[in-house]
Motif scaffolding. Structure first.
Motif, PDB file in Angstrom:
ATOM      1  N   GLY A 105       0.969  -1.095   0.048  1.00 56.28           N
ATOM      2  CA  GLY A 105       0.062   0.053   0.177  1.00 56.28           C
ATOM      3  C   GLY A 105       0.944   1.292  -0.226  1.00 56.28           C
ATOM      4  O   GLY A 105       2.152   1.152  -0.487  1.00 56.28           O
ATOM      5  N   THR A 106       0.349   2.236   0.801  1.00 51.41           N
ATOM      6  CA  THR A 106       1.055   3.639   0.528  1.00 51.41           C
ATOM      7  C   THR A 106       1.634   3.840   2.016  1.00 51.41           C
ATOM      8  O   THR A 106       1.013   3.726   2.845  1.00 51.41           O
ATOM      9  N   LEU A 107       3.014   4.108   2.014  1.00 53.46           N
ATOM     10  CA  LEU A 107       3.784   4.602   3.172  1.00 53.46           C
ATOM     11  C   LEU A 107       4.039   5.830   3.044  1.00 53.46           C
ATOM     12  O   LEU A 107       4.456   6.269   2.159  1.00 53.46           O
ATOM     13  N   ASP A 108       3.228   6.660   3.720  1.00 54.34           N
ATOM     14  CA  ASP A 108       3.415   8.184   3.838  1.00 54.34           C
ATOM     15  C   ASP A 108       4.267   8.767   5.055  1.00 54.34           C
ATOM     16  O   ASP A 108       3.746   8.665   5.844  1.00 54.34           O
ATOM     17  N   LEU A 109       5.505   9.447   4.585  1.00 55.91           N
ATOM     18  CA  LEU A 109       6.393   9.937   5.436  1.00 55.91           C
ATOM     19  C   LEU A 109       6.100  11.499   5.502  1.00 55.91           C
ATOM     20  O   LEU A 109       6.208  12.141   4.745  1.00 55.91           O
ATOM     21  N   ALA A 110       5.278  11.922   6.806  1.00 54.85           N
ATOM     22  CA  ALA A 110       4.794  13.262   6.826  1.00 54.85           C
ATOM     23  C   ALA A 110       5.911  13.883   7.518  1.00 54.85           C
ATOM     24  O   ALA A 110       6.199  15.246   7.337  1.00 54.85           O
ATOM     25  N   GLY A 111       7.021  13.341   8.093  1.00 51.63           N
ATOM     26  CA  GLY A 111       8.194  14.362   8.683  1.00 51.63           C
ATOM     27  C   GLY A 111       9.270  14.109   7.912  1.00 51.63           C
ATOM     28  O   GLY A 111       9.223  13.803   6.509  1.00 51.63           O
ATOM     29  N   SER A 112      10.690  14.357   8.494  1.00 49.08           N
ATOM     30  CA  SER A 112      11.573  14.399   7.683  1.00 49.08           C
ATOM     31  C   SER A 112      12.326  12.903   7.567  1.00 49.08           C
ATOM     32  O   SER A 112      12.127  12.324   8.542  1.00 49.08           O
ATOM     33  N   ALA A 113      13.117  12.751   6.598  1.00 50.54           N
ATOM     34  CA  ALA A 113      13.972  11.494   6.451  1.00 50.54           C
ATOM     35  C   ALA A 113      15.389  11.698   6.030  1.00 50.54           C
ATOM     36  O   ALA A 113      15.502  12.360   4.944  1.00 50.54           O
ATOM     37  N   ASP A 114      16.298  11.560   7.043  1.00 48.65           N
ATOM     38  CA  ASP A 114      17.665  11.654   6.663  1.00 48.65           C
ATOM     39  C   ASP A 114      18.417  11.084   5.540  1.00 48.65           C
ATOM     40  O   ASP A 114      17.935   9.978   5.321  1.00 48.65           O
ATOM     41  N   ALA A 115      19.418  11.505   5.080  1.00 52.44           N
ATOM     42  CA  ALA A 115      20.328  11.102   3.985  1.00 52.44           C
ATOM     43  C   ALA A 115      20.969   9.765   4.118  1.00 52.44           C
ATOM     44  O   ALA A 115      20.904   8.953   3.612  1.00 52.44           O
ATOM     45  N   GLY A 116      21.176   9.412   5.767  1.00 49.10           N
ATOM     46  CA  GLY A 116      21.664   8.034   5.917  1.00 49.10           C
ATOM     47  C   GLY A 116      20.782   6.785   5.731  1.00 49.10           C
ATOM     48  O   GLY A 116      21.269   5.576   5.587  1.00 49.10           O
ATOM     49  N   LEU A 117      19.419   7.261   5.548  1.00 50.18           N
ATOM     50  CA  LEU A 117      18.658   6.100   5.409  1.00 50.18           C
ATOM     51  C   LEU A 117      18.603   5.437   4.260  1.00 50.18           C
ATOM     52  O   LEU A 117      18.711   6.290   3.142  1.00 50.18           O
ATOM     53  N   VAL A 118      18.063   4.380   3.916  1.00 47.71           N
ATOM     54  CA  VAL A 118      17.763   3.600   2.746  1.00 47.71           C
ATOM     55  C   VAL A 118      16.244   3.602   2.416  1.00 47.71           C
ATOM     56  O   VAL A 118      15.800   2.946   3.019  1.00 47.71           O
ATOM     57  N   LEU A 119      15.864   4.274   1.432  1.00 43.31           N
ATOM     58  CA  LEU A 119      14.372   4.155   1.035  1.00 43.31           C
ATOM     59  C   LEU A 119      14.207   3.434  -0.117  1.00 43.31           C
ATOM     60  O   LEU A 119      14.752   3.562  -0.871  1.00 43.31           O
ATOM     61  N   GLY A 120      13.059   2.458   0.089  1.00 46.58           N
ATOM     62  CA  GLY A 120      12.763   1.768  -0.839  1.00 46.58           C
ATOM     63  C   GLY A 120      11.205   1.624  -0.945  1.00 46.58           C
ATOM     64  O   GLY A 120      10.552   2.050  -0.186  1.00 46.58           O
ATOM     65  N   ILE A 121      10.906   0.773  -2.077  1.00 49.42           N
ATOM     66  CA  ILE A 121       9.574   0.511  -2.513  1.00 49.42           C
ATOM     67  C   ILE A 121       9.599  -0.779  -2.674  1.00 49.42           C
ATOM     68  O   ILE A 121      10.391  -1.379  -3.871  1.00 49.42           O
ATOM     69  N   ASP A 122       8.559  -1.755  -2.416  1.00 45.89           N
ATOM     70  CA  ASP A 122       8.675  -3.264  -2.661  1.00 45.89           C
ATOM     71  C   ASP A 122       8.237  -3.242  -4.086  1.00 45.89           C
ATOM     72  O   ASP A 122       7.344  -2.827  -4.464  1.00 45.89           O
ATOM     73  N   GLU A 123       8.856  -4.618  -4.638  1.00 46.56           N
ATOM     74  CA  GLU A 123       8.345  -4.677  -6.089  1.00 46.56           C
ATOM     75  C   GLU A 123       7.475  -5.628  -6.194  1.00 46.56           C
ATOM     76  O   GLU A 123       6.768  -5.824  -7.385  1.00 46.56           O
ATOM     77  N   ALA A 124       7.353  -6.541  -5.334  1.00 48.26           N
ATOM     78  CA  ALA A 124       6.418  -7.730  -5.296  1.00 48.26           C
ATOM     79  C   ALA A 124       4.888  -7.359  -5.544  1.00 48.26           C
ATOM     80  O   ALA A 124       4.113  -8.068  -5.892  1.00 48.26           O
ATOM     81  N   ALA A 125       4.283  -6.289  -4.690  1.00 49.26           N
ATOM     82  CA  ALA A 125       2.888  -5.987  -4.793  1.00 49.26           C
ATOM     83  C   ALA A 125       2.920  -4.371  -5.027  1.00 49.26           C
ATOM     84  O   ALA A 125       3.798  -3.762  -4.679  1.00 49.26           O
ATOM     85  N   ASP A 126       1.845  -3.910  -5.324  1.00 58.23           N
ATOM     86  CA  ASP A 126       1.701  -2.272  -5.420  1.00 58.23           C
ATOM     87  C   ASP A 126       1.861  -1.771  -4.275  1.00 58.23           C
ATOM     88  O   ASP A 126       1.330  -2.012  -3.099  1.00 58.23           O
TER      89      ASP A 126
END
Length: 170
Positions: A105-126
C-alpha cells in the motif's frame, strides 16, 4: 508525591526469536526498546501509536499495516540493521542508517527522512512511497510497474536516479 510519577504506559518486546508486539488500537507510550533482529513492533490497520520519547531501533523491525499511524515528535532513529516497513502514516523525523520500505500500500512519510536512511519500494505488490515532508536519499530503486514514488513535499536525490519501470508522481 504523585505529581512526580509518570503514568505513561510502558511496553516492551522480549528478545526471543520471532517475538512481536502487535498494537490494534490507539496506544500512547514511552519509547519501546527494539534492539535486536528478534524483535518486531507491528501496528495493525486500526492501530495508532504515539511515542512520547525518541525511539531508537538498533535492530528489529517496525511493521505498519495499511491504515496504521505512527507518531513520534522526538523522532525515530533506525540503526543499520533496523527496518520500518509497510503501509500507513508516519509523522516523525526519521534518522539513522536503517531502511524504510513501502510495502502493501502507501507508506506516507509526513516528517523528515535523513540522508543516511535507505528508502525503498517493494517490487512484489503495488506499493507507494509518499514523501509528504522532506527527505534526502542516494537513490530509490524503481524497476517494477508495481512501484510508485509520490513526492508531495521535498525530495533531494544525491545520486542519479534510474527508472526502468514504475511511476514518479510530483
Amino acid at each position: 508525591n504523585q505529581s512526580n510519577q509518570s503514568n505513561a504506559l510502558r511496553l516492551g518486546i522480549a528478545d526471543v526469536a520471532g517475538t512481536a508486539l502487535r498494537l490494534d488500537g490507539p496506544t500512547t507510550t514511552d519509547a519501546i526498546a527494539i534492539g535486536s533482529a528478534n524483535q518486531t513492533l507491528a501496528i495493525g490497520a486500526a492501530g495508532s501509536l504515539t511515542l512520547t520519547a525518541g525511539e531508537p531501533v538498533n535492530g528489529g523491525t517496525i511493521v505498519l499495516e495499511s491504515g496504521a499511524n505512527l507518531t513520534a515528535a522526538s523522532g525515530i532513529t533506525l540503526g543499520a540493521d533496523a527496518r520500518l516497513i509497510g503501509a500507513g502514516a508516519v509523522a516523525a523525523p526519521l534518522s539513522g542508517s536503517g531502511s524504510v520500505v513501502a510495502s502493501g500500500g502507501t507508506l506516507d512519510l509526513a516528517g523528515s527522512a535523513d540522508a543516511g536512511l535507505v528508502l525503498g519500494i517493494d517490487e512484489a505488490a503495488d506499493a507507494t512511497l509518499r514523501i509528504g515532508g522532506t527527505a534526502t536519499a542516494a537513490t530509490i530503486a524503481i524497476a517494477s510497474a508495481h512501484q510508485t514514488l509520490a513526492v508531495a513535499g521535498s525530495l533531494m536525490l544525491t545520486a542519479p536516479e534510474s527508472i526502468t519501470d514504475g511511476l514518479i508522481r510530483l
